[in-house]
Design a protein around this motif. Structure first.
Motif, PDB file in Angstrom:
ATOM      1  N   GLU A  26       0.839  -1.205   0.000  1.00 15.56           N
ATOM      2  CA  GLU A  26       0.000   0.000   0.000  1.00 15.56           C
ATOM      3  C   GLU A  26       0.877   1.259   0.000  1.00 15.56           C
ATOM      4  N   GLY A  27       1.914   1.257   0.826  1.00 13.95           N
ATOM      5  CA  GLY A  27       2.836   2.391   0.874  1.00 13.95           C
ATOM      6  C   GLY A  27       3.578   2.583  -0.431  1.00 13.95           C
ATOM      7  N   ARG A  28       4.008   1.479  -1.035  1.00 12.86           N
ATOM      8  CA  ARG A  28       4.698   1.543  -2.334  1.00 12.86           C
ATOM      9  C   ARG A  28       3.798   2.163  -3.393  1.00 12.86           C
ATOM     10  N   ASP A  29       2.575   1.689  -3.475  1.00  8.40           N
ATOM     11  CA  ASP A  29       1.653   2.215  -4.493  1.00  8.40           C
ATOM     12  C   ASP A  29       1.407   3.701  -4.291  1.00  8.40           C
ATOM     13  N   LEU A  30       1.212   4.095  -3.049  1.00  8.30           N
ATOM     14  CA  LEU A  30       1.013   5.511  -2.736  1.00  8.30           C
ATOM     15  C   LEU A  30       2.254   6.326  -3.096  1.00  8.30           C
ATOM     16  N   ALA A  31       3.426   5.860  -2.687  1.00 12.49           N
ATOM     17  CA  ALA A  31       4.665   6.592  -2.957  1.00 12.49           C
ATOM     18  C   ALA A  31       4.944   6.686  -4.460  1.00 12.49           C
ATOM     19  N   MET A  32       4.661   5.643  -5.201  1.00  8.88           N
ATOM     20  CA  MET A  32       4.882   5.675  -6.653  1.00  8.88           C
ATOM     21  C   MET A  32       3.962   6.696  -7.325  1.00  8.88           C
ATOM     22  N   ARG A  33       2.708   6.717  -6.911  1.00  8.61           N
ATOM     23  CA  ARG A  33       1.774   7.694  -7.498  1.00  8.61           C
ATOM     24  C   ARG A  33       2.200   9.116  -7.137  1.00  8.61           C
ATOM     25  N   TRP A  34       2.590   9.329  -5.878  1.00 12.06           N
ATOM     26  CA  TRP A  34       2.991  10.666  -5.433  1.00 12.06           C
ATOM     27  C   TRP A  34       4.297  11.098  -6.087  1.00 12.06           C
ATOM     28  N   ASP A  35       5.197  10.141  -6.306  1.00  9.99           N
ATOM     29  CA  ASP A  35       6.443  10.421  -7.024  1.00  9.99           C
ATOM     30  C   ASP A  35       6.136  11.011  -8.404  1.00  9.99           C
ATOM     31  N   GLU A  36       5.250  10.354  -9.129  1.00 17.31           N
ATOM     32  CA  GLU A  36       4.934  10.794 -10.494  1.00 17.31           C
ATOM     33  C   GLU A  36       4.124  12.087 -10.505  1.00 17.31           C
ATOM     34  N   THR A  37       3.239  12.241  -9.538  1.00 17.29           N
ATOM     35  CA  THR A  37       2.350  13.401  -9.495  1.00 17.29           C
ATOM     36  C   THR A  37       3.037  14.656  -9.000  1.00 17.29           C
ATOM     37  N   ALA A  38       3.839  14.535  -7.953  1.00 13.71           N
ATOM     38  CA  ALA A  38       4.374  15.732  -7.289  1.00 13.71           C
ATOM     39  C   ALA A  38       5.892  15.761  -7.175  1.00 13.71           C
ATOM     40  N   LEU A  39       6.482  14.722  -6.622  1.00 16.07           N
ATOM     41  CA  LEU A  39       7.899  14.797  -6.265  1.00 16.07           C
ATOM     42  C   LEU A  39       8.838  14.908  -7.467  1.00 16.07           C
ATOM     43  N   LYS A  40       8.692  14.041  -8.442  1.00 19.86           N
ATOM     44  CA  LYS A  40       9.593  14.094  -9.596  1.00 19.86           C
ATOM     45  C   LYS A  40       9.450  15.401 -10.379  1.00 19.86           C
ATOM     46  N   PRO A  41       8.224  15.854 -10.654  1.00 14.65           N
ATOM     47  CA  PRO A  41       8.110  17.137 -11.371  1.00 14.65           C
ATOM     48  C   PRO A  41       8.725  18.311 -10.596  1.00 14.65           C
ATOM     49  N   LEU A  42       8.497  18.375  -9.296  1.00 14.66           N
ATOM     50  CA  LEU A  42       9.072  19.458  -8.497  1.00 14.66           C
ATOM     51  C   LEU A  42      10.596  19.370  -8.466  1.00 14.66           C
ATOM     52  N   ARG A  43      11.129  18.161  -8.309  1.00 10.25           N
ATOM     53  CA  ARG A  43      12.582  17.965  -8.287  1.00 10.25           C
ATOM     54  C   ARG A  43      13.200  18.382  -9.615  1.00 10.25           C
ATOM     55  N   GLU A  44      12.556  18.021 -10.718  1.00  6.49           N
ATOM     56  CA  GLU A  44      13.071  18.401 -12.042  1.00  6.49           C
ATOM     57  C   GLU A  44      13.106  19.916 -12.211  1.00  6.49           C
ATOM     58  N   VAL A  45      12.052  20.596 -11.776  1.00  6.04           N
ATOM     59  CA  VAL A  45      12.017  22.058 -11.884  1.00  6.04           C
ATOM     60  C   VAL A  45      13.094  22.672 -10.998  1.00  6.04           C
ATOM     61  N   ARG A  46      13.207  22.200  -9.762  1.00  5.69           N
ATOM     62  CA  ARG A  46      14.229  22.737  -8.846  1.00  5.69           C
ATOM     63  C   ARG A  46      15.619  22.577  -9.441  1.00  5.69           C
ATOM     64  N   ARG A  47      15.915  21.400  -9.974  1.00  2.98           N
ATOM     65  CA  ARG A  47      17.240  21.165 -10.551  1.00  2.98           C
ATOM     66  C   ARG A  47      17.457  21.991 -11.813  1.00  2.98           C
ATOM     67  N   ALA A  48      16.399  22.166 -12.598  1.00  2.01           N
ATOM     68  CA  ALA A  48      16.525  22.964 -13.827  1.00  2.01           C
ATOM     69  C   ALA A  48      16.779  24.435 -13.519  1.00  2.01           C
ATOM     70  N   LEU A  49      16.334  24.892 -12.367  1.00  3.72           N
ATOM     71  CA  LEU A  49      16.519  26.293 -11.988  1.00  3.72           C
ATOM     72  C   LEU A  49      17.871  26.576 -11.338  1.00  3.72           C
ATOM     73  N   LYS A  50      18.673  25.563 -11.135  1.00  4.41           N
ATOM     74  CA  LYS A  50      19.953  25.759 -10.449  1.00  4.41           C
ATOM     75  C   LYS A  50      20.947  26.582 -11.265  1.00  4.41           C
ATOM     76  N   PRO A  51      21.191  26.266 -12.536  1.00  2.04           N
ATOM     77  CA  PRO A  51      22.153  27.078 -13.296  1.00  2.04           C
ATOM     78  C   PRO A  51      21.534  28.406 -13.758  1.00  2.04           C
ATOM     79  N   ALA A  52      22.411  29.347 -14.025  1.00  4.76           N
ATOM     80  CA  ALA A  52      21.963  30.641 -14.560  1.00  4.76           C
ATOM     81  C   ALA A  52      21.195  30.422 -15.864  1.00  4.76           C
ATOM     82  N   LEU A  53      20.266  31.311 -16.133  1.00  5.53           N
ATOM     83  CA  LEU A  53      19.457  31.234 -17.340  1.00  5.53           C
ATOM     84  C   LEU A  53      19.493  32.601 -18.011  1.00  5.53           C
ATOM     85  N   ALA A  54      19.979  32.639 -19.233  1.00  3.25           N
ATOM     86  CA  ALA A  54      20.117  33.906 -19.953  1.00  3.25           C
ATOM     87  C   ALA A  54      18.788  34.649 -19.984  1.00  3.25           C
ATOM     88  N   GLY A  55      18.842  35.928 -19.622  1.00  3.87           N
ATOM     89  CA  GLY A  55      17.657  36.770 -19.659  1.00  3.87           C
ATOM     90  C   GLY A  55      16.861  36.779 -18.360  1.00  3.87           C
TER      91      GLY A  55
END
Length: 148
Positions: free
Chosen positions: A50-79
């Motif tokens: 049950e915990g695995r299923d919940l964590a997998m859904r939450w990973d795809e819904t919230a955690l991975k997208p937020l982590r990707e955005v946070r990491r993408a914002l780390k380097p300078a961005l022209a403009g």
């Protein structure tokens, strides 16, 4: 002690953050799920699933997208000014942390105050076996050792 409070204390221990990040980035594990398994001292198979299923859904819904955005914002961005970009990155980081807490609160509700009585390594092995990919015991032992 709540899972969240325990995890904050545990994460501050030497080696825990590095071990968690390695399990997340190199082995595709969800560290909140793993920490929950240790906190609960090895939930039974039904709770792990049950915990695995919940964590997998939450990973795809919230955690991975937020982590990707946070990491993408780390380097300078022209403009885009550094202060504005870094401020937004901090906002995303806070949202990612909040998403981790939502998951941990939800995982805690699965087993309540029940304890499986397993040591950390056994709990990590059981949880990672239930996950889609299983890291080697060395990576799990590293986290178990840092937690003890």
């Amino acid at each position: 002690m709540s899972l969240w409070d325990w995890a904050l204390e545990a994460y501050s221990r030497i080696g825990v953050a590095d071990a968690c990040l390695a399990l997340q980035d190199e082995h595709g594990q969800n560290t909140s799920y793993l920490l929950w398994a240790v906190w609960a001292e090895g939930p039974d198979a039904a709770a792990l699933a049950e915990g695995r299923d919940l964590a997998m859904r939450w990973d795809e819904t919230a955690l991975k997208p937020l982590r990707e955005v946070r990491r993408a914002l780390k380097p300078a961005l022209a403009g885009v000014g550094d202060r504005a970009r870094e401020g937004l990155r901090e906002d995303v980081k806070a949202a990612e942390l909040r998403a981790e807490r939502v998951l941990m609160d939800s995982l805690e509700a699965i087993c309540g105050n029940q304890s499986g009585g397993q040591p950390a390594l056994a709990a990590l092995q059981a949880a990672s076996s239930a996950w889609a990919s299983r890291p080697g015991d060395e990576a799990l032992a590293r986290l178990a050792g840092a937690l003890s």
